[in-house]
Design a protein around this motif. Structure first.
Motif, PDB file in Angstrom:
ATOM      1  N   ALA A 113      54.209  51.075  20.355  1.00 39.06           N
ATOM      2  CA  ALA A 113      55.224  51.227  21.400  1.00 39.06           C
ATOM      3  C   ALA A 113      54.681  50.818  22.767  1.00 39.06           C
ATOM      4  CB  ALA A 113      55.715  52.677  21.437  1.00 39.06           C
ATOM      5  N   LEU A 114      53.456  51.249  23.076  1.00 41.31           N
ATOM      6  CA  LEU A 114      52.837  50.875  24.353  1.00 41.31           C
ATOM      7  C   LEU A 114      52.625  49.372  24.429  1.00 41.31           C
ATOM      8  CD1 LEU A 114      50.139  53.698  24.749  1.00 41.31           C
ATOM      9  CD2 LEU A 114      52.308  53.501  25.982  1.00 41.31           C
ATOM     10  N   GLU A 115      52.181  48.790  23.323  1.00 41.54           N
ATOM     11  CA  GLU A 115      51.917  47.358  23.297  1.00 41.54           C
ATOM     12  C   GLU A 115      53.203  46.557  23.457  1.00 41.54           C
ATOM     13  OE1 GLU A 115      49.261  44.245  20.615  1.00 41.54           O
ATOM     14  OE2 GLU A 115      50.186  45.975  19.645  1.00 41.54           O
ATOM     15  N   GLY A 116      54.280  47.044  22.841  1.00 39.82           N
ATOM     16  CA  GLY A 116      55.541  46.327  22.915  1.00 39.82           C
ATOM     17  C   GLY A 116      56.221  46.411  24.257  1.00 39.82           C
ATOM     18  N   ALA A 117      55.966  47.513  24.982  1.00 33.62           N
ATOM     19  CA  ALA A 117      56.677  47.732  26.239  1.00 33.62           C
ATOM     20  C   ALA A 117      55.895  47.302  27.478  1.00 33.62           C
ATOM     21  CB  ALA A 117      57.058  49.211  26.365  1.00 33.62           C
ATOM     22  N   GLY A 118      54.610  47.082  27.326  1.00 40.19           N
ATOM     23  CA  GLY A 118      53.808  46.790  28.519  1.00 40.19           C
ATOM     24  C   GLY A 118      52.680  45.822  28.242  1.00 40.19           C
ATOM     25  N   VAL A 119      51.670  45.898  29.096  1.00 39.98           N
ATOM     26  CA  VAL A 119      50.507  45.023  28.999  1.00 39.98           C
ATOM     27  C   VAL A 119      49.341  45.813  28.422  1.00 39.98           C
ATOM     28  CG1 VAL A 119      48.871  43.605  30.291  1.00 39.98           C
ATOM     29  CG2 VAL A 119      51.283  43.639  30.951  1.00 39.98           C
ATOM     30  N   MET A 120      48.727  45.264  27.390  1.00 41.95           N
ATOM     31  CA  MET A 120      47.621  45.920  26.696  1.00 41.95           C
ATOM     32  C   MET A 120      46.334  45.140  26.976  1.00 41.95           C
ATOM     33  SD  MET A 120      47.335  48.554  24.510  1.00 41.95           S
ATOM     34  CE  MET A 120      48.960  48.756  23.803  1.00 41.95           C
ATOM     35  N   ILE A 121      45.307  45.817  27.510  1.00 43.14           N
ATOM     36  CA  ILE A 121      44.052  45.145  27.850  1.00 43.14           C
ATOM     37  C   ILE A 121      42.908  45.852  27.128  1.00 43.14           C
ATOM     38  CG2 ILE A 121      42.477  44.470  29.702  1.00 43.14           C
ATOM     39  CD1 ILE A 121      44.864  44.622  31.618  1.00 43.14           C
ATOM     40  N   GLU A 122      42.260  45.140  26.211  1.00 49.59           N
ATOM     41  CA  GLU A 122      41.094  45.680  25.513  1.00 49.59           C
ATOM     42  C   GLU A 122      39.827  45.222  26.228  1.00 49.59           C
ATOM     43  OE1 GLU A 122      39.011  45.970  21.096  1.00 49.59           O
ATOM     44  OE2 GLU A 122      40.670  44.559  21.430  1.00 49.59           O
ATOM     45  N   VAL A 123      39.045  46.175  26.687  1.00 45.53           N
ATOM     46  CA  VAL A 123      37.802  45.873  27.392  1.00 45.53           C
ATOM     47  C   VAL A 123      36.671  45.871  26.368  1.00 45.53           C
ATOM     48  CG1 VAL A 123      36.211  46.608  29.191  1.00 45.53           C
ATOM     49  CG2 VAL A 123      38.672  46.898  29.512  1.00 45.53           C
ATOM     50  N   GLN A 124      36.127  44.698  26.097  1.00 50.39           N
ATOM     51  CA  GLN A 124      35.088  44.563  25.089  1.00 50.39           C
ATOM     52  C   GLN A 124      33.723  44.975  25.640  1.00 50.39           C
ATOM     53  OE1 GLN A 124      35.598  43.765  22.010  1.00 50.39           O
ATOM     54  NE2 GLN A 124      37.526  42.644  21.909  1.00 50.39           N
ATOM     55  N   THR A 125      32.892  45.538  24.771  1.00 50.94           N
ATOM     56  CA  THR A 125      31.519  45.867  25.133  1.00 50.94           C
ATOM     57  C   THR A 125      30.733  44.586  25.406  1.00 50.94           C
ATOM     58  OG1 THR A 125      31.578  47.856  23.765  1.00 50.94           O
ATOM     59  CG2 THR A 125      29.397  46.992  24.340  1.00 50.94           C
ATOM     60  N   VAL A 126      29.902  44.613  26.429  1.00 50.13           N
ATOM     61  CA  VAL A 126      29.015  43.488  26.703  1.00 50.13           C
ATOM     62  C   VAL A 126      27.802  43.633  25.789  1.00 50.13           C
ATOM     63  CG1 VAL A 126      27.614  42.295  28.437  1.00 50.13           C
ATOM     64  CG2 VAL A 126      29.779  43.358  29.101  1.00 50.13           C
ATOM     65  N   GLU A 127      27.729  42.798  24.762  1.00 54.58           N
ATOM     66  CA  GLU A 127      26.639  42.895  23.792  1.00 54.58           C
ATOM     67  C   GLU A 127      25.319  42.450  24.411  1.00 54.58           C
ATOM     68  OE1 GLU A 127      26.958  44.383  21.088  1.00 54.58           O
ATOM     69  OE2 GLU A 127      29.126  44.421  20.782  1.00 54.58           O
ATOM     70  N   ARG A 128      24.231  42.850  23.765  1.00 49.98           N
ATOM     71  CA  ARG A 128      22.901  42.596  24.318  1.00 49.98           C
ATOM     72  C   ARG A 128      22.647  41.111  24.564  1.00 49.98           C
ATOM     73  NH1 ARG A 128      19.177  40.940  26.150  1.00 49.98           N
ATOM     74  NH2 ARG A 128      17.059  41.738  26.388  1.00 49.98           N
ATOM     75  N   ASN A 129      23.071  40.251  23.646  1.00 49.17           N
ATOM     76  CA  ASN A 129      22.796  38.826  23.820  1.00 49.17           C
ATOM     77  C   ASN A 129      23.598  38.201  24.956  1.00 49.17           C
ATOM     78  OD1 ASN A 129      25.273  38.926  22.589  1.00 49.17           O
ATOM     79  ND2 ASN A 129      24.822  37.473  20.980  1.00 49.17           N
ATOM     80  N   ALA A 130      24.687  38.869  25.375  1.00 50.25           N
ATOM     81  CA  ALA A 130      25.501  38.366  26.485  1.00 50.25           C
ATOM     82  C   ALA A 130      25.125  39.004  27.823  1.00 50.25           C
ATOM     83  CB  ALA A 130      26.980  38.617  26.198  1.00 50.25           C
ATOM     84  N   LEU A 131      24.250  39.998  27.777  1.00 47.29           N
ATOM     85  CA  LEU A 131      23.942  40.754  28.987  1.00 47.29           C
ATOM     86  C   LEU A 131      23.243  39.921  30.074  1.00 47.29           C
ATOM     87  CD1 LEU A 131      24.200  43.475  30.328  1.00 47.29           C
ATOM     88  CD2 LEU A 131      22.162  44.250  29.106  1.00 47.29           C
ATOM     89  N   PRO A 132      22.258  39.063  29.754  1.00 45.93           N
ATOM     90  CA  PRO A 132      21.643  38.261  30.818  1.00 45.93           C
ATOM     91  C   PRO A 132      22.658  37.410  31.584  1.00 45.93           C
ATOM     92  CG  PRO A 132      20.284  38.187  28.847  1.00 45.93           C
ATOM     93  CD  PRO A 132      21.559  38.862  28.463  1.00 45.93           C
ATOM     94  N   GLN A 133      23.596  36.790  30.873  1.00 50.64           N
ATOM     95  CA  GLN A 133      24.606  35.970  31.533  1.00 50.64           C
ATOM     96  C   GLN A 133      25.534  36.831  32.389  1.00 50.64           C
ATOM     97  OE1 GLN A 133      24.758  32.752  31.776  1.00 50.64           O
ATOM     98  NE2 GLN A 133      26.626  32.778  32.999  1.00 50.64           N
ATOM     99  N   TRP A 134      25.872  38.022  31.899  1.00 49.92           N
ATOM    100  CA  TRP A 134      26.706  38.957  32.668  1.00 49.92           C
ATOM    101  C   TRP A 134      26.004  39.343  33.967  1.00 49.92           C
ATOM    102  CZ3 TRP A 134      26.343  43.984  34.491  1.00 49.92           C
ATOM    103  CH2 TRP A 134      27.534  44.609  34.865  1.00 49.92           C
ATOM    104  N   ILE A 135      24.702  39.612  33.882  1.00 51.71           N
ATOM    105  CA  ILE A 135      23.922  39.955  35.078  1.00 51.71           C
ATOM    106  C   ILE A 135      23.916  38.788  36.058  1.00 51.71           C
ATOM    107  CG2 ILE A 135      21.596  40.490  35.918  1.00 51.71           C
ATOM    108  CD1 ILE A 135      21.180  41.985  33.202  1.00 51.71           C
ATOM    109  N   ALA A 136      23.713  37.578  35.542  1.00 52.58           N
ATOM    110  CA  ALA A 136      23.693  36.391  36.397  1.00 52.58           C
ATOM    111  C   ALA A 136      25.026  36.211  37.115  1.00 52.58           C
ATOM    112  CB  ALA A 136      23.364  35.157  35.565  1.00 52.58           C
ATOM    113  N   GLN A 137      26.127  36.449  36.421  1.00 57.29           N
ATOM    114  CA  GLN A 137      27.449  36.325  37.033  1.00 57.29           C
ATOM    115  C   GLN A 137      27.652  37.361  38.125  1.00 57.29           C
ATOM    116  OE1 GLN A 137      29.942  36.658  33.574  1.00 57.29           O
ATOM    117  NE2 GLN A 137      29.824  34.477  33.079  1.00 57.29           N
ATOM    118  N   ARG A 138      27.195  38.585  37.876  1.00 60.10           N
ATOM    119  CA  ARG A 138      27.337  39.642  38.883  1.00 60.10           C
ATOM    120  C   ARG A 138      26.467  39.356  40.107  1.00 60.10           C
ATOM    121  NH1 ARG A 138      30.948  44.180  37.900  1.00 60.10           N
ATOM    122  NH2 ARG A 138      32.105  43.354  36.144  1.00 60.10           N
ATOM    123  N   LEU A 139      25.285  38.824  39.890  1.00 59.77           N
ATOM    124  CA  LEU A 139      24.434  38.438  41.026  1.00 59.77           C
ATOM    125  C   LEU A 139      25.110  37.335  41.841  1.00 59.77           C
ATOM    126  CD1 LEU A 139      20.899  38.376  39.339  1.00 59.77           C
ATOM    127  CD2 LEU A 139      21.686  39.996  41.083  1.00 59.77           C
TER     128      LEU A 139
END
Length: 356
Positions: free
Chosen positions: A131-157
Motif C-alpha cells: 500500500a505504501l509503495e503504491g501510494a507514494g515514493v519508496m526509497i531503499e537505502v543500500q548498505t555501503v559494502e566494504r569493497n565500495a567504501l574507499p570510493q564512497w570516502i573519496a566522493q565524500r572528501l
C-alpha cells in the motif's frame, strides 16, 4: 514507486509527493535522505512537524491517523513522521498504514514520511508495504559494502573540496581509511568532516589521514562470515579482534563459522551425489552474496578439507564452552582465530602454503 537514493535530489526539484517511505540499515544515509525531503518540504510551506515512534505491540495508532487530518492554527501544511524501528508494525499498524496510504492520495496539506530499518523478503510482500509503495515514493537505502567504501570516502572528501594524492599512495590512504571506519558509516562521516576542519581544501597525504582518523570500525558476525568465505585473511583477523573488543559472544561467532562449514559440507556432498550446484544451494537456503561466495570457493574445497574443518568446528564448540583439546588453544578467542583462519585459507586457495 521505487526511487534510488541517487535520484532523490532530481526528484525533489520536480516537486513533492504526499508520501515517502525510507528503509535501510545505514542510519546516516536514511537520515540524509529524510533531511533532504524535509528541507524541500519547508521551502514549500510545510512548517509544522510531528514525530510518532512506534514502540511495542500496544502502540496507539489512532494518534497517527488523527495527525494526518489535524492542522494547527499556525500552519496550513505539515509533515507527519512515522518511525518504526523494528520494521514490524503489527496487525493494527498494518491496517493503519494502509489507511495512511489511502488518505495520502491528493493530500497537499500533509506530507507523510515513514522510516523503517532494512526489511526482509516477507515484509516486502506484506499488504501494508504494498500500500505504501503504491501510494507514494519508496526509497531503499543500500548498505555501503566494504569493497565500495574507499570510493564512497573519496566522493565524500570531494564534496568538501578534498582528495587523496594520486597513484598508489592515494589508494593506500583510502584503504587505510576504510579499514578504520568499516561498519560505522556515521562515524566515517564524522571523521571525514574532521579532515575538513584540520586541513584546507586540496590534497591529503597518507600521514595526514593516518594521524587524524580514529579507529571507529564496527563489525558483526555476518560480515565476518562474508570476509572468511572471500578469503580476506587480514580483514578476518582484524574483525575477530574487533568483535572480541566489542564483547561479542564467543558462542555466536563459533555458530556463524560452524554454520558456514556445515553448509559447505552439505552442498559439497549433494554435488557429489549428482545434484547441480544451483539446486544444492537452494536446498541449503544459500542466496545473495553468500551464494556467489559459495559458487567461487566450493570447487577449490576438497572433501578432506571440509571433514577437517567440520572436526575443527566440533573441537572449538567444546573450547568456547570451557573444554580443552590437544593441539588447540585453551582460550576461546584464540581457537576461533585458528578455525576462522583455517577456513579462510581454504577459501582463498592458499591453505597448501601453510601445510607441512
Amino acid at each position: 514507486m521505487q526511487l534510488a537514493p541517487a535520484q532523490l535530489t532530481q526528484h525533489l526539484q520536480r516537486g513533492l509527493r504526499p508520501l515517502y517511505t525510507l528503509y535501510g540499515d545505514e542510519p546516516l544515509l536514511v537520515q540524509e535522505a529524510a533531511d533532504a525531503i524535509r528541507a524541500a518540504a519547508r521551502t514549500q510551506g510545510y512548517t509544522e512537524r510531528t514525530v510518532h515512534t512506534v514502540s511495542g505491540a500496544h502502540f496507539d495508532w489512532s494518534a497517527v491517523l488523527a495527525a494526518g487530518g489535524s492542522l494547527s492554527l499556525f500552519a496550513d501544511k505539515q509533515i507527519v513522521e512515522i518511525r518504526i524501528p523494528t520494521g514490524k508494525p503489527g496487525k493494527d499498524g498494518s491496517t493503519a498504514l494502509q489507511q495512511v496510504a489511502e488518505s495520502a492520495a491528493g493530500n497537499d496539506s500533509t506530507l507523510t514520511l515513514v522510516l523503517l530499518p532494512r526489511l526482509d523478503f516477507a515484509t516486502k510482500k506484506s499488504a501494508w508495504f504494498a500500500a505504501l509503495e503504491g501510494a507514494g515514493v519508496m526509497i531503499e537505502v543500500q548498505t555501503v559494502e566494504r569493497n565500495a567504501l574507499p570510493q564512497w570516502i573519496a566522493q565524500r572528501l570531494a564534496q568538501q573540496g578534498q582528495r587523496v594524492v594520486a597513484g598508489e599512495e592515494g589508494q593506500r590512504t583510502l584503504q587505510f581509511f576504510a579499514d578504520r571506519v568499516e561498519g560505522n558509516l556515521l562515524a566515517a562521516h564524522q571523521e571525514i568532516q574532521k579532515l575538513a576542519l584540520l586541513h584546507p581544501a586540496g590534497e591529503l597525504r597518507f600521514d595526514q589521514v593516518e594521524s587524524a582518523v580514529l579507529n571507529v570500525a564496527r563489525y558483526d558476525v555476518f560480515k565476518l562470515s562474508e570476509a572468511v568465505l572471500a578469503g580476506q585473511v587480514a580483514r578476518v583477523q582484524r574483525m575477530l579482534e574487533g568483535l572480541q573488543a566489542e564483547g561479542e559472544a564467543e558462542v555466536l561467532v563459533h555458530y556463524t563459522l560452524a554454520e558456514d562449514i556445515r553448509a559447505l559440507k552439505r552442498v559439497k556432498d549433494a554435488m557429489a551425489g549428482g545434484k547441480p550446484l544451483p539446486m544444492a544451494l537452494r536446498e541449503q537456503r544459500v542466496w545473495g552474496l553468500k551464494e556467489k561466495l559459495f559458487e567461487r570457493v566450493l570447487p577449490r574445497l576438497s572433501a578432506t578439507a571440509l571433514e577437517n574443518l567440520l572436526h575443527g568446528a566440533h573441537v572449538v564448540d567444546g573450547i568456547v564452552k570451557g573444554l580443552k583439546s590437544p593441539g588447540w588453544p585453551t582460550d576461546g578467542w584464540q581457537a576461533l582465530h585458528k578455525l576462522a583462519l583455517g577456513l579462510c585459507l581454504e577459501c582463498s586457495g592458499k591453505a597448501h602454503a601453510t601445510r607441512g
